[in-house]
Design an enzyme around this catalytic site. Sequence first.
Site, PDB file in Angstrom:
ATOM      1  N   HIS A  71       0.823  -1.210   0.000  1.00  0.00           N
ATOM      2  CA  HIS A  71       0.000   0.000   0.000  1.00  0.00           C
ATOM      3  C   HIS A  71       0.861   1.265   0.000  1.00  0.00           C
ATOM      4  O   HIS A  71       0.372   2.343  -0.364  1.00  0.00           O
ATOM      5  CB  HIS A  71      -0.975   0.000   1.186  1.00  0.00           C
ATOM      6  CG  HIS A  71      -0.373   0.351   2.500  1.00  0.00           C
ATOM      7  ND1 HIS A  71       0.026  -0.599   3.415  1.00  0.00           N
ATOM      8  CD2 HIS A  71      -0.109   1.546   3.081  1.00  0.00           C
ATOM      9  CE1 HIS A  71       0.496  -0.009   4.504  1.00  0.00           C
ATOM     10  NE2 HIS A  71       0.432   1.299   4.313  1.00  0.00           N
ATOM     11  N   ASP A 101       0.054  -7.407   1.330  1.00  0.00           N
ATOM     12  CA  ASP A 101       0.570  -6.073   1.628  1.00  0.00           C
ATOM     13  C   ASP A 101       2.091  -6.057   1.680  1.00  0.00           C
ATOM     14  O   ASP A 101       2.686  -5.372   2.505  1.00  0.00           O
ATOM     15  CB  ASP A 101      -0.014  -5.515   2.931  1.00  0.00           C
ATOM     16  CG  ASP A 101       0.100  -3.985   2.996  1.00  0.00           C
ATOM     17  OD1 ASP A 101       0.284  -3.359   1.934  1.00  0.00           O
ATOM     18  OD2 ASP A 101       0.023  -3.424   4.109  1.00  0.00           O
ATOM     19  N   SER A 180       4.857   2.639   7.865  1.00  0.00           N
ATOM     20  CA  SER A 180       4.496   1.498   7.026  1.00  0.00           C
ATOM     21  C   SER A 180       5.661   1.094   6.126  1.00  0.00           C
ATOM     22  O   SER A 180       6.253   1.928   5.446  1.00  0.00           O
ATOM     23  CB  SER A 180       3.279   1.838   6.169  1.00  0.00           C
ATOM     24  OG  SER A 180       2.126   1.957   6.956  1.00  0.00           O
TER      25      SER A 180
END
Length: 327
Positions: A71, A101, A180
Amino acid sequence: MTDTIPGPERAPGAESPLDAYSRIVTSVAAAMTPRVAALHVPRRGRDGWFSTALGSAVVVTEDGFLLTNAHVVGHADAGTLAFADGTTAPFHTIGVDPLSDLAVLRADGPTPSPAVLGEATGLRVGQLVVAVGNPLGLAGTVTAGVVSALGRSLPARAGSAVRIIDDVIQTDAALNPGNSGGALATADGEVVGITTAVAGNGLGLAVPINATSRRIIAALLADGRIRRAHLGLAGVPAPLPPALRARTGQRTSLRIVEVVPGSPAARSGLREGDLLLTAAAEPMDSAQALQRLMLADAIGRPLPLTVLRGGALVDVIATPTELHADD
């Protein structure tokens, strides 16, 4: 009379628990910070304007491959890496897998030596972990905490295909937007997770490094994409009848609640209401258990299934096909 309250007695030269904690965190920070890059990923908005998404990535090979979140990369083919020592390099995207992911990048320039990938299956609740990433654009940020919970699930989507990422690590190490794609490491400096989401209320989540994610990473490195198998059924956990539970030792099965018309499941004769007990002789006690079998090597290979239907055990053979985004 003394003016201070004496602390706990320690042998001369003994290290206090707080000193030991600080030593562990600082050593992990020193080892990991050079190996975690800040990502700057260009994004084109609907109005045509470009913006920059921020994230993190971990160097995982000697020849400049990095691991991050899908993402974070999105649909971008390239972007820029910035390391803690101030060096920068462009990168290009090797492969992206939204259903786990995870994404693999390659730096177009020199990188630090790689981090060591560990094994998340050995983690314990309460274990010390250290997160290194690029929150809010602040490169080389280190936070520490513990493993708050294990076995969490996180939904991921690619087109109309939805997959549950299982065994997600929950931690109270502070995570913020930009973390992230960064590293979640143990006290010995091994990366056991790629931080992926802020769950709120001081909790964050990380995709585990385990046998499944290693297979995904290897496929992205080799082929730039993941091929997944598809049966065309949906199920929910359901308890087995007591007699069968006593006979098999298995407590839970997967109740089939939907069979997609024309799918491998439908062609094999599976029906809504069947209790799926085993697939490839492995107990099926959750949707995740079935998902773990649905990787590339299952495509086109007969898969033996055992279901309970009307009080009788029924064996069927299904042959998974390749999953596409519109399946």
